[in-house]
Design a protein around this motif. Sequence first.
Motif, PDB file in Angstrom:
ATOM      1  N   ALA A  46       0.831  -1.212   0.000  1.00 53.22           N
ATOM      2  CA  ALA A  46       0.000   0.000   0.000  1.00 53.22           C
ATOM      3  C   ALA A  46       0.861   1.255   0.000  1.00 53.22           C
ATOM      4  O   ALA A  46       0.501   2.270  -0.613  1.00 53.22           O
ATOM      5  CB  ALA A  46      -0.935  -0.008   1.203  1.00 53.22           C
ATOM      6  N   ARG A  49       1.615   2.563  -3.232  1.00 50.59           N
ATOM      7  CA  ARG A  49       0.484   3.232  -3.890  1.00 50.59           C
ATOM      8  C   ARG A  49       0.158   4.557  -3.206  1.00 50.59           C
ATOM      9  O   ARG A  49      -0.898   5.140  -3.440  1.00 50.59           O
ATOM     10  CB  ARG A  49      -0.751   2.324  -3.866  1.00 50.59           C
ATOM     11  N   SER A  50       1.049   5.026  -2.338  1.00 53.02           N
ATOM     12  CA  SER A  50       0.857   6.264  -1.577  1.00 53.02           C
ATOM     13  C   SER A  50      -0.295   6.176  -0.580  1.00 53.02           C
ATOM     14  O   SER A  50      -0.867   7.194  -0.196  1.00 53.02           O
ATOM     15  CB  SER A  50       0.630   7.460  -2.521  1.00 53.02           C
ATOM     16  N   GLU A  51      -0.627   4.972  -0.153  1.00 52.06           N
ATOM     17  CA  GLU A  51      -1.671   4.770   0.847  1.00 52.06           C
ATOM     18  C   GLU A  51      -0.998   4.449   2.182  1.00 52.06           C
ATOM     19  O   GLU A  51      -0.245   3.473   2.286  1.00 52.06           O
ATOM     20  CB  GLU A  51      -2.610   3.630   0.444  1.00 52.06           C
ATOM     21  N   ILE A  52      -1.255   5.270   3.210  1.00 48.31           N
ATOM     22  CA  ILE A  52      -0.504   5.135   4.455  1.00 48.31           C
ATOM     23  C   ILE A  52      -1.311   4.555   5.612  1.00 48.31           C
ATOM     24  O   ILE A  52      -0.741   4.199   6.641  1.00 48.31           O
ATOM     25  CB  ILE A  52       0.079   6.499   4.889  1.00 48.31           C
ATOM     26  N   VAL A  53      -2.634   4.442   5.479  1.00 47.89           N
ATOM     27  CA  VAL A  53      -3.452   4.000   6.613  1.00 47.89           C
ATOM     28  C   VAL A  53      -3.040   2.620   7.122  1.00 47.89           C
ATOM     29  O   VAL A  53      -2.892   2.425   8.336  1.00 47.89           O
ATOM     30  CB  VAL A  53      -4.949   4.045   6.262  1.00 47.89           C
TER      31      VAL A  53
END
Length: 506
Positions: A46, A49-53
């Motif tokens: 993730a 994909r620049s998704e940090i949650v």
Amino acid sequence: MSNASLSAPPATDRPDVTARLREALLGAAFTADGLLELLGAPAYAALARSEIVPALRATRGDTPLEMLVRLFLLQQPVPHARVEGVLPVAACLESGWLTSVGGDEVAATVDVRPYGGLDGEDWFIVSDLGCAVGGAGGIGRREEGVVLGVGGASTTLAGITVRTPVSSALDLGTGSGIQALHAAQHTTRVTATDVNPRALHIAALTLALSGAPAADLREGSLFEPLSDDEKFDLIVSNPPFVISPGTRLTYRDGGMGGDDLCRTLVQRAGERLNEGGFAQFLANWQHVEGEDWQERLRSWVPHGCDAWIVQREVQDVTQYAELWLRDAGDHRGDVAEYQARYDAWLDEFEARKVRAVGFGWITLRKRGAAVPSITVEEWPHPVEQPLGATVRAHFERLDYLRSRDDAALLEERFRLAAEVVQEQVGLPGAEDPEHVVLRQNRGMRRATKVDTVGAGFAGVCDGSLTAGRILDAIAQLVGEDPVLLRDRTPAQIRLLVEQGFLEPAG
């Protein structure tokens, strides 16, 4: 837009601090392998994909590694007291790697992302905050001089680059310095250029923090920073190849009309290569109404160079415009402004009669042959990375074939390349297959149709018999005139050698 809203990057004149920071990061297992173990595969993917949650959820503890992930990857402030024992905080604050926030917390001024080299090296890629993942990731920062980290395009170019030891390499448009970092492992002298001075500064940080030798960094567009007589053994470039209606983001929009920047880059590279040297680029090119795209690219190849050009993807103009509007975050802004920009892209394409845009790889090899070899093909299928050895072998096979006429070829011995399999395709129950396919499981992972003679020939190639002797045996087996078979088969043998299904024995 300007660089005014971007924070000042860390200092490049404090190698002592950079070395201490690198030692601290490695000591806390802040590496690609360490992150994968801490975060788990889904959260790690993730991040790309620049998704940090998912990563935020996986770093709720107070271990040194968790704090470093929150600080440098997730851009979260951390308590000064808790990071004191992990990093040289005072030195990092003084040199600009960290900044004080809220009195008792510190925050990173740049993104620092672990990156594993091709041979397992532990490197670190520096980029602007929120920009670690480059290439259509919707980074949401619109400052003109923003510097991105490593995206799919960067890793693709690194993977296809020929990695033989050389004296000199040029990384043209270095950005965060990833290609220069790779080149430094097998090159005596690396020169890196960029039109963006901020990129040169950050590239210097990437090299230093990764423990690599410093590069000769020069500001300027394309080949302008070079002296007239400078030549190189290797040139690599992931240029600002996006075909756009105007310059907005330095890292992607080259400021020339259409695909002129990529064409200029390729055409001028030949005069900058030493004999036998390689130039390797990623590029976009226009598919223009009434024009053969392959002939368009052939016209780019400079005199004195062989070329291998592979089109990996084609997008129609609407898909292409949407991709790069999202890259700039325009889809998250004012609807009317987004639509106006979308309209401007389509106006640009319509004016140039562009129906689609191709993306792919261009490799040049400097060789003063009287008749150059130029291969332009479409191959959108999966390949095996890294591919650098396959690229080098492609040009070596061309040299081999060029030096042998058909009579000489039939006196050669061949072996079937490793992990080539044969597939027979036909109707169920049919006595004979409709056609036979040879398929590679390595390198380009090509598949090619062959006739029964070609399949039989490839199947018995083990290096013990010459090609002519094998064809004579096949002719006797199938009841064909051996002279006629020898006359018509070399073209098929050449294709199988060129594409890597057969290898010269010895």
